[in-house]
Design a protein around this motif. Structure first.
Motif, PDB file in Angstrom:
ATOM      1  N   SER A  11       6.578   5.232  11.207  1.00  0.00           N
ATOM      2  CA  SER A  11       7.750   4.953  10.323  1.00  0.00           C
ATOM      3  C   SER A  11       7.609   5.086   9.746  1.00  0.00           C
ATOM      4  CB  SER A  11       8.186   3.929  11.681  1.00  0.00           C
ATOM      5  OG  SER A  11       7.301   2.211  11.595  1.00  0.00           O
ATOM      6  N   LEU A  12       6.494   4.406   9.377  1.00  0.00           N
ATOM      7  CA  LEU A  12       5.931   4.109   7.900  1.00  0.00           C
ATOM      8  C   LEU A  12       5.788   4.784   6.664  1.00  0.00           C
ATOM      9  CD1 LEU A  12       5.548   1.946   5.498  1.00  0.00           C
ATOM     10  CD2 LEU A  12       2.944   1.766   6.455  1.00  0.00           C
ATOM     11  N   MET A  13       5.578   6.215   7.692  1.00  0.00           N
ATOM     12  CA  MET A  13       5.451   7.613   6.493  1.00  0.00           C
ATOM     13  C   MET A  13       6.626   8.020   6.170  1.00  0.00           C
ATOM     14  SD  MET A  13       2.139   8.121   4.945  1.00  0.00           S
ATOM     15  CE  MET A  13       2.892   9.918   5.340  1.00  0.00           C
ATOM     16  N   LEU A  14       7.665   7.833   7.349  1.00  0.00           N
ATOM     17  CA  LEU A  14       8.702   8.784   7.013  1.00  0.00           C
ATOM     18  C   LEU A  14       9.466   7.759   6.198  1.00  0.00           C
ATOM     19  CD1 LEU A  14      10.739  10.554   8.380  1.00  0.00           C
ATOM     20  CD2 LEU A  14      11.476   8.009   9.593  1.00  0.00           C
ATOM     21  N   ILE A  30      15.862  -7.391   5.637  1.00  0.00           N
ATOM     22  CA  ILE A  30      14.500  -7.622   5.607  1.00  0.00           C
ATOM     23  C   ILE A  30      14.768  -8.379   7.015  1.00  0.00           C
ATOM     24  CG2 ILE A  30      12.346  -8.719   5.024  1.00  0.00           C
ATOM     25  CD1 ILE A  30      12.682  -6.413   1.832  1.00  0.00           C
ATOM     26  N   ALA A  31      15.541  -9.405   6.933  1.00  0.00           N
ATOM     27  CA  ALA A  31      15.972 -10.122   7.408  1.00  0.00           C
ATOM     28  C   ALA A  31      16.134  -9.386   8.551  1.00  0.00           C
ATOM     29  CB  ALA A  31      17.223 -11.008   7.179  1.00  0.00           C
ATOM     30  N   LYS A  32      16.610  -8.865   8.859  1.00  0.00           N
ATOM     31  CA  LYS A  32      16.733  -8.444  10.296  1.00  0.00           C
ATOM     32  C   LYS A  32      15.673  -7.512  10.861  1.00  0.00           C
ATOM     33  CE  LYS A  32      21.040  -8.338   9.325  1.00  0.00           C
ATOM     34  NZ  LYS A  32      22.018  -9.118  10.426  1.00  0.00           N
ATOM     35  N   GLY A  33      14.713  -7.545  10.070  1.00  0.00           N
ATOM     36  CA  GLY A  33      13.170  -6.897  11.224  1.00  0.00           C
ATOM     37  C   GLY A  33      12.441  -7.676  10.247  1.00  0.00           C
ATOM     38  N   ASP A  34      10.679  -7.368  10.826  1.00  0.00           N
ATOM     39  CA  ASP A  34      10.185  -7.939   9.985  1.00  0.00           C
ATOM     40  C   ASP A  34       9.091  -5.914   9.741  1.00  0.00           C
ATOM     41  OD1 ASP A  34       8.625  -6.859  12.610  1.00  0.00           O
ATOM     42  OD2 ASP A  34       8.079  -8.901  12.636  1.00  0.00           O
ATOM     43  N   ALA A  35       9.689  -4.929   9.853  1.00  0.00           N
ATOM     44  CA  ALA A  35       8.706  -3.804   9.138  1.00  0.00           C
ATOM     45  C   ALA A  35       8.054  -3.673   8.138  1.00  0.00           C
ATOM     46  CB  ALA A  35       8.790  -2.904  10.267  1.00  0.00           C
ATOM     47  N   ALA A  36       7.394  -2.872   7.767  1.00  0.00           N
ATOM     48  CA  ALA A  36       7.049  -2.707   6.186  1.00  0.00           C
ATOM     49  C   ALA A  36       8.493  -1.609   6.273  1.00  0.00           C
ATOM     50  CB  ALA A  36       5.796  -2.348   6.037  1.00  0.00           C
ATOM     51  N   ALA A  37       8.243  -0.437   6.839  1.00  0.00           N
ATOM     52  CA  ALA A  37       9.103   0.279   6.153  1.00  0.00           C
ATOM     53  C   ALA A  37      10.608  -0.012   6.099  1.00  0.00           C
ATOM     54  CB  ALA A  37       9.425   1.520   7.785  1.00  0.00           C
ATOM     55  N   SER A  83       0.619  -0.687  -0.109  1.00  0.00           N
ATOM     56  CA  SER A  83      -0.459   0.053  -0.441  1.00  0.00           C
ATOM     57  C   SER A  83       0.974   0.979   0.354  1.00  0.00           C
ATOM     58  CB  SER A  83      -1.069  -0.273   1.027  1.00  0.00           C
ATOM     59  OG  SER A  83      -1.717  -1.408   1.337  1.00  0.00           O
ATOM     60  N   ALA A  84       2.162   1.135   0.965  1.00  0.00           N
ATOM     61  CA  ALA A  84       2.987   2.442   1.038  1.00  0.00           C
ATOM     62  C   ALA A  84       3.046   2.339  -0.381  1.00  0.00           C
ATOM     63  CB  ALA A  84       4.363   2.150   1.913  1.00  0.00           C
TER      64      ALA A  84
END
Length: 410
Positions: free
Chosen positions: A116-119, A166-173, A42-43
């Motif tokens: 965080s996603l908006m940034l 991405i392996a370091k986290g699971d956030a969409a940002a 969506s982002a």
């Protein structure tokens, strides 16, 4: 080299790049939860919306660069390129300010509420604004091979970032940041900077009322294309939540690949039609349109037949509802792809009313989805019908306009 061969070359490399982007989507589809996967995609749709102003400017510049090159009007071409530097700076600064002003209210309307996603989205948009001019220059100068190589490099950077970060986290940002990193590939244009701007050559400014009028018409066409091809993703983000949005975005990623894969053929046709209407060029332009239509049909058929395999590779765990969504989405993308060809042809041909009409149809299509598409079932029922109606109206108008065109240029 024949124009259609150049178009096929770019399309083949773009197809390879598309596979790379599909692998990237698979990486985030397996490492993120369905809800986060939906948030990330969506982002990407939101980034496209915020980047529309500079896309409009870029398409107008592509047309005029090709137009002056086709007429061997080197003085006006160099005047355009020289003026582009200042104009681009002003447009990019203005676009950046506009993005900063509109990001928050639009984000709230489409329910982007995570800071965080908006940034990450804002950073990506600003980088895209400052690097998008490279693509416009390559298209206008008919540097399709260079554009293809830059595209492949961008995909490579995106995959590298996706695999290791991405392996370091699971956030969409983090997934959005991978796209920002891939845009650095456009810096390769600096290597050919001297080939574009030739100092010491005569320059005649092309900036006049005609260009500004064409810029407005181009804005309508570019906006119409966005609303046709991507606007449904923002409708989904406004009304769907969690896994529902994730499932819809997965189907959208697969369905939009149909026109995106053969899209380079359309861009080559646009550059050619903007610059020449001679018999040899017209023959190549027809070939490009035929190949584009064949590609749309074959792509849709292949996606529908092998949809379960594609869905399994894209997301984990496998969701059979996504495979069902792919069928109406694929039908919709064929109709939209044909409409897009009409819009691009009309703009290159300077059929101003037709091009504005295409933009109006795109906006009408999107507003229809915004009104009725409040559930996945509702939007997927409305999309094929609305897209087919829009395509029929545009085809009728296009055929009528062709009859008025002189035989040697039709």
């Amino acid at each position: 080299m024949k124009l259609w061969r150049s178009g096929i070359f770019w399309t083949v490399l773009s197809f390879v790049g598309g596979l790379g982007n599909y692998v990237f989507s698979s990486i985030i589809g397996h490492r993120l939860s369905p809800a986060e996967f939906g948030y990330a995609n969506s982002a990407f749709d939101f980034i496209g919306l915020l980047g529309l102003p500079l896309q409009m400017v870029g398409m107008a510049l592509v047309h005029y660069i090709a137009y002056f090159r086709g007429k061997n009007d080197d003085a006006r071409l160099q005047g355009l390129l020289a003026g582009c530097q200042k104009f681009l700076l002003k447009a990019t600064i203005g676009g950046s300010i506009l993005v900063l002003l509109l990001a928050n209210p639009l984000g709230q309307f489409f329910h982007f509420q995570r800071g965080s996603l908006m940034l990450a989205t804002l950073i990506c948009v600003l980088v895209a604004l400052w690097s998008g001019f490279a693509v416009a220059l390559c298209q206008g100068m008919a540097w399709f091979k260079r554009l293809a190589v830059i595209g492949l490099a961008a995909v490579g950077l995106r995959l590298i970032f996706g695999w290791f970060v991405i392996a370091k986290g699971d956030a969409a940002a983090i997934a959005v940041s991978a796209t920002t990193f891939s845009l650095l590939a456009n810096l390769a244009l600096l290597y050919w900077w001297k080939d574009i701007f030739q100092h010491g050559r005569e320059k005649i400014s092309p900036w006049n009322r005609e260009f500004l009028n064409f810029l407005l018409v181009t804005g309508a066409t570019v906006a119409g294309t966005y609303f046709f091809t991507t606007g449904d993703g923002l409708v989904a983000k406004r009304y769907f939540t969690g896994d529902d949005n994730g499932a819809y975005q997965a189907a959208a990623r697969l369905g939009r690949a149909i026109p995106a894969t053969v899209g380079p053929l359309l861009l080559v046709m646009f550059s050619s039609r903007s610059g020449s209407r001679k018999a040899a060029a017209i023959s190549d332009q027809r070939i490009l349109l035929i190949l584009y239509a064949i590609g749309l049909s074959c792509g849709a058929a292949g996606l529908v037949v092998f949809r379960e395999l594609f869905v399994k590779f894209l997301i984990h765990p496998y969701n059979p509802e996504v495979a069902k969504m792919v069928i109406p989405y694929s039908i919709t993308m064929v109709a939209i792809g044909l409409s897009q060809a009409i819009g691009m042809w009309s703009l290159a041909n300077r059929w101003m009313k037709m091009a504005v009409g295409y933009g109006a149809m795109g906006l009408t299509y999107w507003l229809t989805l915004l009104r009725v598409g409040k559930t996945p079932a509702a939007i997927l029922h409305a999309m094929p019908v609305a897209a087919a109606l829009a395509c029929c109206v545009l085809c009728a108008c296009w055929l009528r306009a062709l009859r008025r065109e002189p035989p040697q240029t039709a």
